[in-house]
Each structure stands twice: as C-alpha cells, then as structure tokens.
Design a protein around this motif. Structure first.
Motif, short mmCIF file in Angstrom:
data_model
loop_
_atom_site.label_atom_id
_atom_site.label_comp_id
_atom_site.label_asym_id
_atom_site.label_seq_id
_atom_site.Cartn_x
_atom_site.Cartn_y
_atom_site.Cartn_z
N ILE A 12 27.09 41.14 35.86
CA ILE A 12 27.97 40.01 35.56
C ILE A 12 27.32 38.78 36.18
CG2 ILE A 12 30.24 38.98 35.93
CD1 ILE A 12 31.29 41.85 36.40
N THR A 13 27.22 37.68 35.43
CA THR A 13 26.67 36.43 35.95
C THR A 13 27.78 35.40 36.04
OG1 THR A 13 24.57 36.93 34.85
CG2 THR A 13 24.89 34.68 35.62
N ILE A 14 27.93 34.82 37.23
CA ILE A 14 28.94 33.79 37.45
C ILE A 14 28.23 32.48 37.76
CG2 ILE A 14 30.88 33.03 38.86
CD1 ILE A 14 31.42 35.98 39.51
N LYS A 15 28.57 31.44 36.99
CA LYS A 15 28.04 30.09 37.23
C LYS A 15 29.22 29.19 37.53
CE LYS A 15 24.27 30.73 33.97
NZ LYS A 15 23.72 30.36 32.68
N THR A 16 29.16 28.47 38.65
CA THR A 16 30.26 27.59 39.02
C THR A 16 29.73 26.43 39.86
OG1 THR A 16 32.50 27.55 39.90
CG2 THR A 16 30.90 28.91 41.08
N ASP A 17 30.63 25.57 40.34
CA ASP A 17 30.16 24.35 41.00
C ASP A 17 30.11 24.41 42.52
OD1 ASP A 17 32.86 24.31 41.42
OD2 ASP A 17 33.18 22.26 40.71
N SER A 18 30.77 25.38 43.16
CA SER A 18 30.72 25.45 44.63
C SER A 18 31.01 26.88 45.10
CB SER A 18 31.73 24.49 45.26
OG SER A 18 33.05 24.95 45.02
N GLU A 19 30.70 27.13 46.36
CA GLU A 19 30.97 28.45 46.93
C GLU A 19 32.47 28.70 47.05
OE1 GLU A 19 28.73 29.95 50.22
OE2 GLU A 19 27.01 28.71 49.72
N PHE A 20 33.23 27.65 47.26
CA PHE A 20 34.68 27.80 47.34
C PHE A 20 35.24 28.33 46.01
CE2 PHE A 20 38.96 26.07 46.67
CZ PHE A 20 39.62 26.71 47.71
N THR A 21 34.83 27.73 44.91
CA THR A 21 35.32 28.21 43.61
C THR A 21 34.75 29.60 43.30
OG1 THR A 21 33.57 27.02 42.45
CG2 THR A 21 35.69 25.92 42.63
N LEU A 22 33.56 29.88 43.77
CA LEU A 22 32.98 31.22 43.58
C LEU A 22 33.84 32.28 44.27
CD1 LEU A 22 30.61 32.90 42.43
CD2 LEU A 22 29.47 32.57 44.62
N THR A 23 34.31 31.96 45.47
CA THR A 23 35.19 32.88 46.20
C THR A 23 36.49 33.10 45.43
OG1 THR A 23 34.27 32.08 48.28
CG2 THR A 23 36.32 33.30 48.41
N SER A 24 37.04 32.03 44.86
CA SER A 24 38.26 32.16 44.06
C SER A 24 38.02 32.99 42.81
CB SER A 24 38.77 30.77 43.66
OG SER A 24 39.11 30.04 44.81
N VAL A 25 36.85 32.81 42.18
CA VAL A 25 36.50 33.60 40.99
C VAL A 25 36.37 35.07 41.37
CG1 VAL A 25 34.71 34.00 39.25
CG2 VAL A 25 35.46 31.67 39.75
N HIS A 26 35.77 35.36 42.54
CA HIS A 26 35.67 36.74 43.01
C HIS A 26 37.06 37.35 43.15
CE1 HIS A 26 31.46 36.41 45.07
NE2 HIS A 26 31.39 36.37 43.76
N ASP A 27 38.00 36.60 43.75
CA ASP A 27 39.36 37.10 43.93
C ASP A 27 40.01 37.42 42.59
OD1 ASP A 27 39.05 36.82 46.64
OD2 ASP A 27 40.13 34.91 46.76
N VAL A 28 39.86 36.51 41.63
CA VAL A 28 40.45 36.72 40.30
C VAL A 28 39.83 37.95 39.64
CG1 VAL A 28 40.62 35.76 37.97
CG2 VAL A 28 41.04 34.30 39.95
N LEU A 29 38.50 38.04 39.68
CA LEU A 29 37.79 39.17 39.05
C LEU A 29 38.19 40.50 39.69
CD1 LEU A 29 35.65 40.13 37.03
CD2 LEU A 29 33.94 39.70 38.79
N GLN A 30 38.27 40.52 41.02
CA GLN A 30 38.64 41.76 41.71
C GLN A 30 40.07 42.17 41.39
OE1 GLN A 30 37.75 40.94 45.82
NE2 GLN A 30 35.56 41.19 45.52
N SER A 31 40.99 41.20 41.35
CA SER A 31 42.38 41.56 41.04
C SER A 31 42.51 42.11 39.62
CB SER A 31 43.30 40.36 41.25
OG SER A 31 43.08 39.37 40.27
N LYS A 32 41.78 41.52 38.68
CA LYS A 32 41.83 42.01 37.29
C LYS A 32 41.19 43.39 37.19
CE LYS A 32 43.82 38.32 35.93
NZ LYS A 32 45.26 38.31 35.85
N ALA A 33 40.12 43.63 37.95
CA ALA A 33 39.46 44.94 37.94
C ALA A 33 40.39 46.01 38.51
CB ALA A 33 38.16 44.89 38.72
#
Length: 163
Positions: A49-70
């Motif tokens: 899975i490749t994640i492209k975003t604008d900051s590490e803070f949003t990357l952490t939020s994306v990780h949380d969303v992805l993990q909860s959906k998984a």
C-alpha cells in the motif's frame, strides 16, 4: 486406527477484504474535516500500500483510519509492515506499507521446534511458506492449535485444510 489427521498453518489475508478496507478508508479521508484538503492518496498494489500525504501528522491519522477499517474487516494488523517515511516533491511525504503473506523460513523453523518440544507425537513439515502439522490424534492437533494461538508471533497465523 492407522489414519492420520492434519492441518496447515498459513499466514494469509483476504485480498478482497483489503480492497474494501482501502475503499472505505479513502471515503472517510475525503469526508473527514481534518483530512479533507490534504491531498492524501492511498494506492493498493498486490503486495503493498502506498500512502502519499502532506505531513507526518496526517500520515498518522491515515494509519489510524486504515487500521480501524482493517480491523472491522477481520484483517490482522500484523500483515502491515510499515516502511520508512520518505520525502516527495512539493513538501509531501510517501510511505510504502508492505503486506506480509506467507510464513518466513526462520519463523517456520521456530514453530516447528515449538511443536516438536511440546508434542513429541506430532509432526510438523515446512512446505514453502506454510507448515503442515500431522498427527494420529485430533485432540493433539487441537492442542497444537491452542498452543500456537497463545503465542505472539510477528505474523498472523491461520489454520486451514483441517482433515
């Protein structure tokens, strides 16, 4: 009673469930207020899975969303192997998450040794990226399953082909 029973120890995940988890994550990222205008992209390849975003803070939020959906899709979080965060053009960051599939040889040897030490009458044979466990007693096989479930291995284990 000369028959023997067996099952396979594997490390797999349902790819369609991963596709669904990624789709749900994309929808939530588009609608969430804190992630709406970040230009976050999630791309699923067959083994990463490749994640492209604008900051590490949003990357952490994306990780949380992805993990909860998984988790909601019954996918183990142990299948995610997070790579390092790299800089991309235009003050953006990229992270590649490898998807673990199969049991590595070292882990297969550890599992095989654990089974041999605790159950001398049970045989464990490494077959590529899985492990075949055989015994003359179904009760011993179920005890092996309980032993393996109680351990904390770095990969998610499933049991199939129980015969």
């Amino acid at each position: 009673m000369a028959t023997s029973f067996s099952f396979d120890v594997v490390s797999e995940f349902e790819y369609q469930e991963m596709v669904n988890a990624i789709d749900q994550s994309k929808r939530e990222i588009i609608s969430r207020y804190d992630l709406k205008n970040t230009g976050t992209e999630i791309n699923l390849e067959p083994d990463s899975i490749t994640i492209k975003t604008d900051s590490e803070f949003t990357l952490t939020s994306v990780h949380d969303v992805l993990q909860s959906k998984a988790i909601k899709r019954n996918l183990s979080l142990k299948i995610f192997d997070y790579g390092k965060i790299e800089s991309a053009s235009g003050d953006r960051i990229v992270q590649v998450i490898k998807l673990r599939k199969g049991i590595e040889q070292d882990l297969a040897k550890k599992i095989s040794k654990l089974i041999r030490d605790n159950f001398p009458k049970v045989q464990a044979a490494i077959q590529g990226d899985s492990l075949r466990v055989t015994s003359k007693s179904k009760d011993e096989l179920q005890a092996v399953m309980q032993l393996l479930k109680a351990q904390d291995f770095p990969t998610a284990l499933q049991f199939n082909n129980y015969r």
